[in-house]
Design an enzyme around this catalytic site. Structure first.
Site, mmCIF file in Angstrom:
data_model
loop_
_atom_site.group_PDB
_atom_site.id
_atom_site.type_symbol
_atom_site.label_atom_id
_atom_site.label_comp_id
_atom_site.label_asym_id
_atom_site.label_seq_id
_atom_site.Cartn_x
_atom_site.Cartn_y
_atom_site.Cartn_z
ATOM 1 N N GLY A 167 -3.614 4.492 1.272
ATOM 2 C CA GLY A 167 -3.368 3.215 0.622
ATOM 3 C C GLY A 167 -3.678 3.240 -0.864
ATOM 4 O O GLY A 167 -2.959 2.657 -1.680
ATOM 5 N N ASP A 196 -7.224 -3.870 4.933
ATOM 6 C CA ASP A 196 -8.007 -3.756 6.167
ATOM 7 C C ASP A 196 -8.023 -2.292 6.615
ATOM 8 O O ASP A 196 -7.626 -1.961 7.723
ATOM 9 C CB ASP A 196 -7.394 -4.655 7.251
ATOM 10 C CG ASP A 196 -8.269 -4.735 8.496
ATOM 11 O OD1 ASP A 196 -9.489 -4.497 8.392
ATOM 12 O OD2 ASP A 196 -7.724 -5.042 9.577
#
Length: 256
Positions: free
Chosen positions: A120, A137
């Site tokens: 990410g 998350d």
């Protein structure tokens, strides 16, 4: 990245684990598109803060970035209830994607929904584009966020936000470093961040904003929560009550 996957079921709920007892995601089998875990519900509270689903036919968000797929709960909710949104999911572990497809009814990729396999942080740093809503998350099997909880990453994330951009961060598993995490977010966003009070699971969700300011009186938040519940079944009334009781909304107005 080879993440060990375990699936369990109890009382009509299917759970995702990364080779440990930590719950990494959940789905009520009879309601596969609902948000079963409290913290996932709270991560969607951005729908109360910007003009969107709660009050005007889904104008916001148009572009959504989800970092960390888990059991696909957030991805499915946005996909089904925000039809105007184009959604990009970034997940580092192919085994998690495979489990979400097999056990958690992950939507097929299409013009609105796509998945990128990779880190990410790398994706945010290297790919162009801006987003209205970023849902962060991402954790490993030991509930560690690693590079996803660093000042340079939060700064890069801010640079990817649109004029109405919001970030929701799940701070679960960072109890020892919780204050340090919040400080990094505050620094990256010039103090435009707020930590929602811990929910029953111990998760803390932080929201940060860029661009246009957010000013929502508690009464307006309650009305927007009522409309959101009627439209999607998502009940954020308890979240607003906890915000008020915790003193997180001075003067009865949430500023971000």
């Amino acid at each position: 990245m080879n993440t060990p996957i375990d699936i369990s079921e109890e009382a009509g709920v299917r759970y995702l684990h990364f080779g440990s007892d930590w719950v990494q995601g959940a789905m009520r089998i009879r309601k596969p598109n609902a948000l079963e875990l409290a913290y996932t519900r709270e991560m969607m509270a951005g729908l109360l803060l910007r003009d969107g689903l709660a009050d005007d036919a889904g104008r916001w968000p148009k572009k959504v970035l989800i970092i960390g797929l888990g059991a696909a709960s957030l991805a499915k909710f946005v996909y089904h209830h925000c039809p105007q949104a184009r959604i990009k999911v970034v997940e580092i572990a192919p085994t998690v994607i495979a489990a979400a497809r097999q056990f958690f009814k992950l939507p097929e990729e299409d013009a609105r929904f796509s998945i990128h396999v990779g880190c990410g942080a790398q994706y945010v740093l290297e790919k162009d584009g801006s987003y209205d809503y970023v849902l962060l998350d991402g954790f490993d099997r030991n509930a560690r966020a690693g590079v996803l909880d660093t000042l340079p990453f939060y700064q890069a994330l801010r640079s990817r936000l649109s004029a109405q951009g919001l970030v929701a961060v799940n701070l679960f598993g960072r109890s020892r470093g919780y204050k340090a995490s919040i400080e990094r977010i505050l620094q990256a966003f010039d103090d435009r961040a707020v930590a929602f009070p811990s929910c029953d699971s111990g998760n803390v969700v932080a929201f940060a904003a860029a661009g246009e300011p957010v000013e929502r009186p508690l009464g307006e938040l309650r009305e927007r929560a009522r409309l959101l519940k009627a439209a999607t079944g998502l009940d954020l009334g308890p979240t607003i009550t906890r915000l008020e009781q915790s003193g997180s909304v001075p003067g009865g107005v949430l500023h971000l």
